[in-house]
Design a protein around this motif. Sequence first.
Motif, PDB file in Angstrom:
ATOM      1  N   GLY A 150      86.582  13.375  42.634  1.00 44.97           N
ATOM      2  CA  GLY A 150      85.767  12.724  41.556  1.00 44.97           C
ATOM      3  C   GLY A 150      84.827  13.006  41.478  1.00 44.97           C
ATOM      4  N   ASP A 151      83.857  13.742  41.796  1.00 49.37           N
ATOM      5  CA  ASP A 151      82.494  13.828  41.705  1.00 49.37           C
ATOM      6  C   ASP A 151      81.714  14.422  41.298  1.00 49.37           C
ATOM      7  OD1 ASP A 151      79.515  14.906  43.395  1.00 49.37           O
ATOM      8  OD2 ASP A 151      80.386  13.792  45.229  1.00 49.37           O
ATOM      9  N   ALA A 152      80.713  14.171  40.413  1.00 50.65           N
ATOM     10  CA  ALA A 152      80.375  14.906  39.460  1.00 50.65           C
ATOM     11  C   ALA A 152      79.310  15.733  39.307  1.00 50.65           C
ATOM     12  CB  ALA A 152      79.446  14.549  38.560  1.00 50.65           C
ATOM     13  N   ASP A 153      78.661  16.092  40.664  1.00 54.73           N
ATOM     14  CA  ASP A 153      77.662  16.924  41.248  1.00 54.73           C
ATOM     15  C   ASP A 153      78.541  18.124  41.836  1.00 54.73           C
ATOM     16  OD1 ASP A 153      74.905  16.156  41.077  1.00 54.73           O
ATOM     17  OD2 ASP A 153      74.630  15.363  42.552  1.00 54.73           O
ATOM     18  N   LEU A 154      79.522  18.497  42.471  1.00 55.87           N
ATOM     19  CA  LEU A 154      80.652  18.821  43.017  1.00 55.87           C
ATOM     20  C   LEU A 154      81.198  19.932  41.840  1.00 55.87           C
ATOM     21  CD1 LEU A 154      81.193  20.733  44.941  1.00 55.87           C
ATOM     22  CD2 LEU A 154      82.943  19.030  45.590  1.00 55.87           C
ATOM     23  N   ALA A 155      81.101  19.287  40.353  1.00 54.81           N
ATOM     24  CA  ALA A 155      82.262  19.799  39.950  1.00 54.81           C
ATOM     25  C   ALA A 155      81.341  20.672  39.275  1.00 54.81           C
ATOM     26  CB  ALA A 155      82.950  18.547  38.988  1.00 54.81           C
ATOM     27  N   VAL A 156      80.151  19.905  38.860  1.00 56.70           N
ATOM     28  CA  VAL A 156      78.698  20.868  38.017  1.00 56.70           C
ATOM     29  C   VAL A 156      78.593  22.229  38.733  1.00 56.70           C
ATOM     30  CG1 VAL A 156      77.063  21.226  37.776  1.00 56.70           C
ATOM     31  CG2 VAL A 156      77.831  19.341  37.012  1.00 56.70           C
TER      32      VAL A 156
END
Length: 545
Positions: A150-156
């Motif tokens: 659930g990591d937004a930075d990694l998803a981006v």
Amino acid sequence: MTAGPEAARAAYAQHRWGAARDLFAAAAGGDLTAVDLERWGLAAFLTGHDAESDAARERAHHAYAGAGDVDGACRVAYWLALALTLRGEVARGGGWFGRVQSVLDAHSVTDSVWTGFLLVPRAMAAFFGNDLPTALAVAEEAIEYAGRFGDADLAVLAHNAHGQALVGGGDVEAGLSELDEVMVQVTTAGDVSPQLAGLVYCAVINTCRDVFDIRRSREWTSALSRWCAAQPDLVPYRGQCTVHRAEILQLTGSWPDADAEVARARAQAEALVHDPATGMALYQHGELLRLRGDFGAAETAYQAALRVGHDPQPGFALLRLAERRTGAALAAIRRAVDEASRPSLRVRMLPAYVEIALAADDVEAARRAAEELVEVSGRRSAPLLDTAAQQAIGAVRLAEGDPTAALPCLRRACSLAQAIPAPYDAARCRTLIALACRALGDHESAELEFGAARWIFEQLGAVPEIGRMDRLTRRSEVPARPGGLTLREVEVLRAVATGATNRAIAEAMFLSEKTVARHVANIFTKLGLSSRAAATAFAYEHHLV
């Protein structure tokens, strides 16, 4: 706790990066926590103080590691590694990426979000090495980590890498769609770090630019401009944002404004030692100089761009063509096309390849390149790419002696260019249309097209194209324009002398009746005339008709 760190924390929370950096630096001798040091590092990075940022982040990393905070130590090491790598310090960057893994190993952590983060540089290395299957597979693995943790930075980061790999491999629509989702995440989510937001903005805009997607380039450049404007102290990314604006201004015919943006970008880039905007701005400066005919200065700009690592093609090859060094131009563009590491980069070179190959009488090579452009443009909707493809195939058909087949392609290209709007490209299409009309014996239509094209080139200041028009129309110099009339006013006066009404003139010259009426009024004022009959007599007396 001193007032310094408290004030620094407040400035940081408000995204006042300059104040935060100054206040953290002033409190450096005090009791700064690992979190303070990390924030100081980011504030220094965002305000262009790279060495200070590196030092603060190194201290933060060791403070986190000493406290046994694995997540903090990995996080700071990763962003430091990424910053170093992107500014060209690959060995140091690799060392800090390695440090992330070492921290995980030291604490026997085998399943961590940072394992997913470390996949991203691997994916991008494969992408830039043209190993697109590996890039896609590794990016997909990183996406799985982002979802699981659930990591937004990694998803981006992971979706950005995956989208770029799709585009680079030719699946342009799917790749751009994924990058659109990335940008929505960046622009709407409050949990994406500022360092990552700026990085992804620039990466996505560059990708759109590479595939001729002017609509997306405009939209995301405007969004990046707003993002930068909301953070006045921001130094990284501002230069690239400014160059992107300059590219769009050049395309849409606002060359003086583009000049100003390029100068601003160069000044902004000087604040950073390894800012990619430096090479981009120098190349764009060379383009504007080449289009205006200042070839010596253009060559200097292209050479300067190359010295800082920015490829000067296809502009440099087109410069050699403008200098009538056709053999050198063909060798340069052929090498650039053959060397292109990804399909998207190759496509960027093809319009220049077609133009240069035709000038070198290598019609077969030009036809192959034009057909490749048409094939690529047929797979997706991108008006600028369609313009280039239709103009290229039309030019080839004209060179092959089939003006009838050339005209529909050239007219479509011209219409697309006008709709963008891209006036320089539209005028070049009109020149080819004029040549096709002339080849078919329709000399009046040819003259109209030549006149319309020439007027655009004069408005832009495209001196080389004006010279080319002179050669094509067998004019060694611009005819005398009595009374200080502009070229367009001379054309209107000639039309008036034939008895044409304002409406007929407007339709023939693709102007509004209001514009024609203004031109007629200017003619009467400049020449001291009071009627169309007097204007007709004047035109005949001065051999304008």
